[in-house]
Each structure stands twice: as C-alpha cells, then as structure tokens.
Design a protein around this motif. Structure first.
Motif, PDB file in Angstrom:
ATOM      1  N   ALA A 140      -3.203  17.675  14.406  1.00 38.24           N
ATOM      2  CA  ALA A 140      -3.358  17.909  15.847  1.00 38.24           C
ATOM      3  C   ALA A 140      -2.223  17.303  16.661  1.00 38.24           C
ATOM      4  N   ILE A 141      -1.357  16.523  16.034  1.00 33.94           N
ATOM      5  CA  ILE A 141      -0.198  15.948  16.721  1.00 33.94           C
ATOM      6  C   ILE A 141       0.958  16.930  16.555  1.00 33.94           C
ATOM      7  N   PRO A 142       1.402  17.581  17.623  1.00 33.40           N
ATOM      8  CA  PRO A 142       2.219  18.797  17.472  1.00 33.40           C
ATOM      9  C   PRO A 142       3.596  18.604  16.862  1.00 33.40           C
ATOM     10  N   PHE A 143       4.263  17.459  17.115  1.00 35.43           N
ATOM     11  CA  PHE A 143       5.652  17.331  16.683  1.00 35.43           C
ATOM     12  C   PHE A 143       5.850  16.228  15.644  1.00 35.43           C
ATOM     13  N   LEU A 144       4.827  15.932  14.884  1.00 35.94           N
ATOM     14  CA  LEU A 144       4.911  14.863  13.896  1.00 35.94           C
ATOM     15  C   LEU A 144       5.986  15.185  12.850  1.00 35.94           C
ATOM     16  N   VAL A 145       6.872  14.219  12.616  1.00 35.81           N
ATOM     17  CA  VAL A 145       8.006  14.398  11.702  1.00 35.81           C
ATOM     18  C   VAL A 145       7.808  13.634  10.406  1.00 35.81           C
ATOM     19  N   MET A 146       7.158  12.455  10.489  1.00 32.61           N
ATOM     20  CA  MET A 146       7.004  11.624   9.295  1.00 32.61           C
ATOM     21  C   MET A 146       5.596  11.065   9.197  1.00 32.61           C
ATOM     22  N   ILE A 147       5.024  11.133   7.987  1.00 32.35           N
ATOM     23  CA  ILE A 147       3.761  10.471   7.667  1.00 32.35           C
ATOM     24  C   ILE A 147       4.010   9.554   6.476  1.00 32.35           C
ATOM     25  N   LYS A 148       3.683   8.283   6.654  1.00 34.05           N
ATOM     26  CA  LYS A 148       3.763   7.319   5.560  1.00 34.05           C
ATOM     27  C   LYS A 148       2.361   6.790   5.320  1.00 34.05           C
ATOM     28  N   ALA A 149       1.808   7.084   4.159  1.00 32.50           N
ATOM     29  CA  ALA A 149       0.433   6.675   3.843  1.00 32.50           C
ATOM     30  C   ALA A 149       0.369   6.157   2.410  1.00 32.50           C
ATOM     31  N   GLU A 150       1.237   5.217   2.088  1.00 29.80           N
ATOM     32  CA  GLU A 150       1.256   4.623   0.752  1.00 29.80           C
ATOM     33  C   GLU A 150       0.021   3.749   0.525  1.00 29.80           C
ATOM     34  N   ASN A 151      -0.350   3.630  -0.749  1.00 27.13           N
ATOM     35  CA  ASN A 151      -1.375   2.665  -1.166  1.00 27.13           C
ATOM     36  C   ASN A 151      -2.680   2.817  -0.399  1.00 27.13           C
ATOM     37  N   ASN A 152      -3.206   4.028  -0.414  1.00 25.43           N
ATOM     38  CA  ASN A 152      -4.543   4.303   0.093  1.00 25.43           C
ATOM     39  C   ASN A 152      -5.407   4.769  -1.073  1.00 25.43           C
ATOM     40  N   LEU A 153      -6.454   5.519  -0.799  1.00 22.74           N
ATOM     41  CA  LEU A 153      -7.379   5.979  -1.838  1.00 22.74           C
ATOM     42  C   LEU A 153      -7.370   7.500  -1.953  1.00 22.74           C
ATOM     43  N   LEU A 154      -6.274   8.121  -1.568  1.00 25.40           N
ATOM     44  CA  LEU A 154      -6.175   9.577  -1.583  1.00 25.40           C
ATOM     45  C   LEU A 154      -6.122  10.097  -3.017  1.00 25.40           C
ATOM     46  N   GLU A 155      -6.893  11.150  -3.283  1.00 29.48           N
ATOM     47  CA  GLU A 155      -6.844  11.825  -4.576  1.00 29.48           C
ATOM     48  C   GLU A 155      -6.160  13.183  -4.469  1.00 29.48           C
ATOM     49  N   SER A 156      -5.800  13.570  -3.273  1.00 30.23           N
ATOM     50  CA  SER A 156      -5.133  14.847  -3.035  1.00 30.23           C
ATOM     51  C   SER A 156      -4.110  14.674  -1.917  1.00 30.23           C
ATOM     52  N   ALA A 157      -3.017  15.418  -2.021  1.00 32.61           N
ATOM     53  CA  ALA A 157      -1.996  15.434  -0.968  1.00 32.61           C
ATOM     54  C   ALA A 157      -2.197  16.607  -0.018  1.00 32.61           C
ATOM     55  N   ALA A 158      -3.254  17.383  -0.230  1.00 35.66           N
ATOM     56  CA  ALA A 158      -3.487  18.579   0.583  1.00 35.66           C
ATOM     57  C   ALA A 158      -3.859  18.203   2.008  1.00 35.66           C
ATOM     58  N   MET A 159      -3.314  18.935   2.953  1.00 37.67           N
ATOM     59  CA  MET A 159      -3.646  18.787   4.366  1.00 37.67           C
ATOM     60  C   MET A 159      -3.148  20.032   5.089  1.00 37.67           C
ATOM     61  N   PRO A 160      -3.611  20.271   6.302  1.00 41.47           N
ATOM     62  CA  PRO A 160      -3.131  21.459   7.026  1.00 41.47           C
ATOM     63  C   PRO A 160      -1.612  21.442   7.177  1.00 41.47           C
ATOM     64  N   ALA A 161      -1.009  22.620   7.129  1.00 41.35           N
ATOM     65  CA  ALA A 161       0.444  22.721   7.279  1.00 41.35           C
ATOM     66  C   ALA A 161       0.861  22.212   8.650  1.00 41.35           C
ATOM     67  N   MET A 162       1.904  21.398   8.668  1.00 38.76           N
ATOM     68  CA  MET A 162       2.418  20.837   9.909  1.00 38.76           C
ATOM     69  C   MET A 162       3.815  21.389  10.142  1.00 38.76           C
ATOM     70  N   PRO A 163       4.051  22.059  11.264  1.00 33.82           N
ATOM     71  CA  PRO A 163       5.275  22.842  11.437  1.00 33.82           C
ATOM     72  C   PRO A 163       6.562  22.035  11.505  1.00 33.82           C
ATOM     73  N   TYR A 164       6.492  20.726  11.863  1.00 35.38           N
ATOM     74  CA  TYR A 164       7.714  19.934  12.009  1.00 35.38           C
ATOM     75  C   TYR A 164       7.804  18.774  11.023  1.00 35.38           C
ATOM     76  N   LEU A 165       6.849  18.635  10.139  1.00 34.74           N
ATOM     77  CA  LEU A 165       6.839  17.504   9.213  1.00 34.74           C
ATOM     78  C   LEU A 165       8.018  17.600   8.246  1.00 34.74           C
ATOM     79  N   GLN A 166       8.807  16.528   8.182  1.00 32.27           N
ATOM     80  CA  GLN A 166       9.987  16.499   7.321  1.00 32.27           C
ATOM     81  C   GLN A 166       9.889  15.470   6.190  1.00 32.27           C
ATOM     82  N   LEU A 167       9.112  14.404   6.396  1.00 32.01           N
ATOM     83  CA  LEU A 167       9.031  13.327   5.408  1.00 32.01           C
ATOM     84  C   LEU A 167       7.567  12.963   5.193  1.00 32.01           C
ATOM     85  N   LEU A 168       7.104  13.111   3.940  1.00 33.36           N
ATOM     86  CA  LEU A 168       5.725  12.801   3.576  1.00 33.36           C
ATOM     87  C   LEU A 168       5.746  11.799   2.424  1.00 33.36           C
ATOM     88  N   ILE A 169       5.233  10.584   2.673  1.00 34.20           N
ATOM     89  CA  ILE A 169       5.282   9.496   1.696  1.00 34.20           C
ATOM     90  C   ILE A 169       3.861   9.103   1.322  1.00 34.20           C
TER      91      ILE A 169
END
Length: 325
Positions: free
Chosen positions: A94-123
C-alpha cells in the motif's frame, strides 16, 4: 549483508530439567512508534514537498507492521530482527513508491507478496523461506535470500524480473543450479549450499560474477560459451579432485579470475597447480588471491609446447601404423 541474530529470552528453570528460553513477547506496531522510527528528510516522490523517506524498526519484536502503511512517502523500510510471519509484509504494497524492503532474521517461510511497481531491493536473509514462488516485482534489481531453507529454484520468471542484476542464495539447501534462468543476472552468490550439478547456466548470458564456494561440486560440466561476460569464478572449498576438470572452463571467453584453493586437486598439486591451470586457461589474470606473473605464463607456454610436441608425436606414430596396414 551482515547477518544479525535474534536475541533469545532469559532462561527460566523448569523443575529439575534444563533451562528453557522464555517466549519473546510479540508487539504490534503503533502509529506513534512508526512515526518515531522515521528518518532521512528529503523530497517526496511528487517532488513538491519534503517528507521523511526511511523507516527503521529493527529488533522491536514486531509481529504486525500494518501501521507502517499510513506513511505513504517512505522509500525504504527496515524491519529486521522481528517476529514477522508470512503475510506480514503484504501491507507494504500500500506504500506507493517503496524502493527497498529489509526484513532479515524474521520468521518468514515465503518471500511471496503483492507485486510492488518500484521495489528495487528486497533483503530477506536469515528467515525460514523454503521456495521462490511469488516474487514478481518488475523493477527488482537485487534479491537477497541467503541463510534460508530453499531447496529448489522455481517461478523466478525472466519475463517479469527483467531488471534483476544480483541474486544471493548463499547457505540454503540447493543441490543444483537448475531454475536460475535470468539473462539479466550479473552477480550470482551460491556459496555454502549442497550443489553437485551445474544446470541452466546457458541462460546466464550477462553473468559477470559467480560464487560456488563450499559446495560438494566435483564436476564442472555445464559451463558454456554463452556465458560471454563471466570474469570471476569462485570454486574455493569445493570437491574437485582432477585438474582436467578445469579444461571445461576454456569455453568462457573473458574469464580473468578464478579461486580454487581448498580443493583436493590443489592440495595434491601444491605449488604446481597455477602453471598447470594457466596451460589450460592462459587468459587468466588472477588465481586465488595472487595476480598471474610473467614467469608463470612463460612456464605455462613451455608446458603447452611440450604437450603439443607429445601429441604431434603420437599422431605421427598413428599415421605410420596406418601406412603399414
């Protein structure tokens, strides 16, 4: 890409048994907490006003970050070392111009998420991710999934991930390179897996750097001249026993640097392996950490000449035997 680890709770004695860690309390992000985590004042995406562009919330025991979606101008968010599970990151779409998400060391079992049109870096290093489904961000340039539990690569669609340049899959459970069919990829990090087979490498036509360090790799079958930009190859600590395997790298037209230390063939050959390697790959400029010296090139040329002379002698002998028949 430094790894951070979740802090364990205070041990509690249970009867006469062993100490067990207390469950860390989980928190829901509040708007006030999110506001306090803002930083980096700069121009908003519309260029008409100023806003805070980054939100940093590492190590807050968060299980829900829905409140972050209210801050529509942020470009970067760091929610590492929390308690986020699958679906927790979806609110960031829902954040329209998000470029980077850093979410290291959580409990995620999947990297799936809605497509983000400006996301360039996913950690997403250091989670519990088991697959690569659901990654479809069209401007993504760097994807980091190291220290997870991925066994196979699938659904990394080259028609969608047209901008992906760097893929980090270190310390997973891969047994093959199959499924990595991304012609735009330039840097590929696969160290510390269980890779024994090199597959689909012909698709990596833009690759410049390939790390295969500390894999149980014995054979180098799979390299191809379609990898016309590969300049750096790290095979340190693999299981290559026969120096002749390195002949298979002669198809790589611009390979300049190779790291092969801590392989059985090197330990057996001691100092001689550099000249032997140069006789097969004379275009190399650096072997392991040392630049190739002129004396080594000259020794390699002599070895090539001696080998050629032996082969020519064998051909002449075969020809003489055929004439006698």
């Amino acid at each position: 890409m430094t790894m951070h680890h979740l802090k364990s709770g205070t041990p509690t004695e249970v009867g006469a048994g062993e100490p067990v860690p207390e469950e860390e309390p989980e928190e829901v992000l509040t708007r006030e907490q999110a506001s306090a985590a803002l930083s980096h004042l700069g121009k908003a995406a519309d260029g008409l006003r100023y806003a805070y562009l980054a939100m940093r919330l590492p190590g807050c025991r968060l299980c829900d970050i829905s409140a972050a979606a209210a801050f529509q101008n942020i470009l970067l968010i760091d929610v590492s070392n929390n308690r986020l599970r699958d679906g927790s990151l979806d609110v960031l779409a829902a954040i329209p111009f998000l470029v980077m998400i850093k979410a290291e060391n959580n409990l995620l079992e999947s990297a799936a998420m809605p497509a983000m049109p400006y996301l360039q870096l996913l950690i997403l290093n250091g989670n519990r991710i088991t697959h690569t489904h659901g990654i479809g961000h069209p401007l993504l340039e760097c994807l980091e999934l190291s220290h997870n539990q991925i066994r196979d690569i699938c659904s990394l669609e080259p028609d969608i991930l047209k901008r992906l340049r760097t893929l980090d899959l270190r310390a997973n459970a891969l047994t093959s390179t199959a499924g990595i069919q991304l012609p735009t990829l330039e840097n590929l990090y696969l160290a510390q897996n269980s890779i024994q087979l090199l597959e689909d490498l012909q698709s990596l036509t833009s690759l410049r750097v390939l790390h295969l360090r500390q894999n149980p790799l014995r054979l180098l079958t799979g390299f191809t001249n379609k990898m016309a930009h590969l300049t750096y190859l790290n095979l340190r600590g693999c299981k290559i026993e026969d120096m002749s395997e390195l002949k298979k790298l002669a198809c790589l037209p611009v390979l300049e640097t190779i790291v092969i230390s801590e392989n059985p063939m090197v330990e057996a050959a001691e100092e001689e392996y550099r000249v032997s390697l140069l006789s097969e790959l004379p275009r190399l400029k650096r072997i392991d950490k040392l630049a190739v010296e002129e004396e080594e090139l000259m020794a390699a040329e002599e070895l090539i000449a001696a080998r050629t002379e032996v082969l020519e002698g064998e051909d002449e002998q075969v020809a003489d035997e055929e004439d006698e028949i």
